[in-house]
Design a protein around this motif. Sequence first.
Motif, short mmCIF file in Angstrom:
data_model
loop_
_atom_site.label_atom_id
_atom_site.label_comp_id
_atom_site.label_asym_id
_atom_site.label_seq_id
_atom_site.Cartn_x
_atom_site.Cartn_y
_atom_site.Cartn_z
N LEU A 190 -87.70 -33.25 8.43
CA LEU A 190 -87.88 -32.48 7.20
C LEU A 190 -87.21 -31.11 7.29
N SER A 191 -87.12 -30.55 8.49
CA SER A 191 -86.51 -29.23 8.65
C SER A 191 -84.99 -29.28 8.62
N SER A 192 -84.43 -30.49 8.69
CA SER A 192 -82.97 -30.64 8.65
C SER A 192 -82.53 -30.87 7.22
N ASP A 193 -81.46 -30.19 6.81
CA ASP A 193 -81.01 -30.27 5.42
C ASP A 193 -80.36 -31.61 5.09
N ARG A 194 -79.69 -32.22 6.06
CA ARG A 194 -78.87 -33.38 5.72
C ARG A 194 -79.37 -34.69 6.33
N SER A 195 -80.45 -34.65 7.12
CA SER A 195 -80.90 -35.88 7.77
C SER A 195 -81.54 -36.83 6.76
N PRO A 196 -81.14 -38.11 6.73
CA PRO A 196 -81.76 -39.08 5.83
C PRO A 196 -83.10 -39.54 6.39
N PHE A 197 -83.82 -40.36 5.63
CA PHE A 197 -85.09 -40.86 6.14
C PHE A 197 -84.86 -41.93 7.19
N VAL A 198 -85.88 -42.15 8.01
CA VAL A 198 -85.79 -43.06 9.14
C VAL A 198 -87.04 -43.91 9.20
N THR A 199 -86.89 -45.17 9.51
CA THR A 199 -88.02 -46.03 9.84
C THR A 199 -87.89 -46.41 11.31
N LEU A 200 -89.02 -46.56 11.97
CA LEU A 200 -88.96 -46.93 13.39
C LEU A 200 -90.27 -47.53 13.86
N VAL A 201 -90.19 -48.17 15.00
CA VAL A 201 -91.37 -48.68 15.70
C VAL A 201 -91.42 -48.02 17.06
N LEU A 202 -92.57 -47.45 17.38
CA LEU A 202 -92.79 -46.79 18.67
C LEU A 202 -93.74 -47.66 19.49
N ALA A 203 -93.33 -47.99 20.71
CA ALA A 203 -94.17 -48.82 21.58
C ALA A 203 -94.28 -48.17 22.95
N THR A 204 -95.51 -48.14 23.49
CA THR A 204 -95.72 -47.68 24.86
C THR A 204 -96.31 -48.84 25.64
N ALA A 205 -95.76 -49.10 26.84
CA ALA A 205 -96.14 -50.27 27.62
C ALA A 205 -96.49 -49.88 29.04
N VAL A 206 -97.52 -50.56 29.59
CA VAL A 206 -97.90 -50.35 30.99
C VAL A 206 -98.32 -51.68 31.58
N ARG A 207 -97.96 -51.91 32.81
CA ARG A 207 -98.32 -53.16 33.50
C ARG A 207 -99.72 -53.02 34.09
N GLU A 208 -100.58 -53.98 33.76
CA GLU A 208 -101.93 -54.03 34.30
C GLU A 208 -102.13 -55.38 34.95
N GLU A 209 -101.96 -55.42 36.28
CA GLU A 209 -101.98 -56.67 37.04
C GLU A 209 -100.95 -57.63 36.47
N ALA A 210 -101.35 -58.81 35.99
CA ALA A 210 -100.37 -59.79 35.52
C ALA A 210 -99.96 -59.59 34.07
N ARG A 211 -100.75 -58.83 33.33
CA ARG A 211 -100.44 -58.67 31.91
C ARG A 211 -99.80 -57.32 31.62
N VAL A 212 -99.30 -57.19 30.39
CA VAL A 212 -98.71 -55.93 29.92
C VAL A 212 -99.50 -55.46 28.70
N ARG A 213 -99.96 -54.21 28.77
CA ARG A 213 -100.71 -53.65 27.63
C ARG A 213 -99.75 -52.81 26.80
N LEU A 214 -99.74 -53.10 25.49
CA LEU A 214 -98.87 -52.40 24.55
C LEU A 214 -99.69 -51.64 23.52
N ARG A 215 -99.17 -50.49 23.14
CA ARG A 215 -99.65 -49.79 21.94
C ARG A 215 -98.44 -49.64 21.03
N VAL A 216 -98.56 -50.14 19.81
CA VAL A 216 -97.42 -50.22 18.89
C VAL A 216 -97.75 -49.50 17.60
N SER A 217 -96.83 -48.61 17.15
CA SER A 217 -97.01 -47.89 15.88
C SER A 217 -95.74 -48.03 15.05
#
Length: 534
Positions: free
Chosen positions: A377-404
């Motif tokens: 918003l502070s940039s005069d010329r930047s267009p809008f953006v869509t994205l997916v943010l994911a954080t992943a950590v290995r917990e024993e045999a599985r992988v735990r994800l948080r996705v936004s």
Amino acid sequence: MAQHGDPYPVVTVDAVGIVVCHNDQAGGVLARIAVGAELAGIAPTWLVEAHLRHVSGAGERSSAWAAGQIGGRRVKALAGPVVDGEVTWWLVGDSAPAGAAQELARERARAGLLQELTSDLLASMNVERCTAVTVQRAARNLADAAVIVGTGDGRSFPVTRCTAHGPVEQERIALNPGQLPGLAEALLGLPAVSSRWIDPQQVPSWAMPDGFVDDAADVGSVVVVPLPGHGVPVGCLILLRRRQQATFTPGEESFARLFAARAGAALSIARSHALQAHITEVLMHDLLPPDLGRVDGICFSARYRASVAGERVGGDFYDLYPAATPGGETVAVLGDVCGKGLEAAVTAGKMRVALQALLPFAADHTRLLTLLNGVLLSSDRSPFVTLVLATAVREEARVRLRVSSAGHPAPLIVRATGQVEEARTAGTLIGVFADIEFKTAEVALQPGDVCLLFSDGITEARGGPLGNVMFGEDRLRTVLAQCAGMPAEVVTERVQMIVAQWVGEGRHDDMAVLAIGAPHDNRLTTVNESTPRR
């Protein structure tokens, strides 16, 4: 092209027979000559027909000479090479000196040499090749050997040399320009020093090609001329003749300067092209997506296809930021900038830089995305953006994800059983509204499960049998179900391949996919584990 300094009548005529230019002497032979006049209206038929033969290409298979009557006296005409459809004619009367024909033939050969040199140099924008072509032409046509000294850094200089029939030698050496009279001045672009003022025995050993002479005492004559570029010199040309050969005449030195001017202009263009290519490569390096692999026991894979054929970047982007500490969360992001091409790629690069700066807030997805929204918003010329943010950590045999998701298609989870689920996440696109909301989904990946992040270029790709049908999410789910239990890199490759087949040769948007997988094995790290390129 006709020059006023030519000793003989000279006229240049274009492909359709219009006089382009002429010198004063031509007026004494063709009384009604004028720029813009038709050759057929001012010259005899034999000269007009000779010109037509020459511009049509027939002149290449016959003599360059033509002859006939002009004003009651016999005149010979010598045609120069065709340059941009124009031909320069030298006119010689029977009363001309005996050596006129030989001199004109020599001038024609020189004009042809300049044309060939220009053609050869402009055929390549490679500096080394252009330099090699120049010294070869110079050694074979102007001297017994030729050397080009390029502009250096004050301590070392690129040197290219060869004999008339020997190989081209190219190297960078430390040298003192003051060793050879006229060299230091030529490198600065100053006028050439006459060969009469250069002692051939002062030629340093680095300036003599292998096999040219045994030592400097065998050098008979030296010419040093600058290679003028566009605004700044690009080096100098050194011409060498053996002692038993004739010394350089003033006319030959004058032509050497003309030769060097042509070569210098082409070398200047090649260097500018090389500089621009280097700058583009450096800037492009930071825009290219990273290479992905296994990080902290989690499999990451991605594929990208730009909307413009042959381009490597576009508006879609992805990135990966490995955890800073053991047991920490690795951050993955896939986004889509509004727009296409290089401008969108530059914005995507800015997004990646901003995300990297905001990594300390990655534990709180809402805060990170809110801060990123403020940046846009502070940039005069930047267009809008869509994205997916994911954080992943290995917990024993599985992988735990948080996705936004921030206005982006929700990721799809492919279970090892073949079931395909949608991550329950949603949110506001960023860069448009000050007040935004996000919902973060918790996802657990069991061994063999894969979470696929994708841009709308995948689901909105148009093609198929009718050529204008969207690929759609249902087809994507079907493809993913067929990938059950497959590694992340296989999933991304198959999705990209199927969508590419669907699109065919049709137009499409940028397409990006990023897969996060829980491997079947229980390895947390391996010695061959790849790290994303930063």
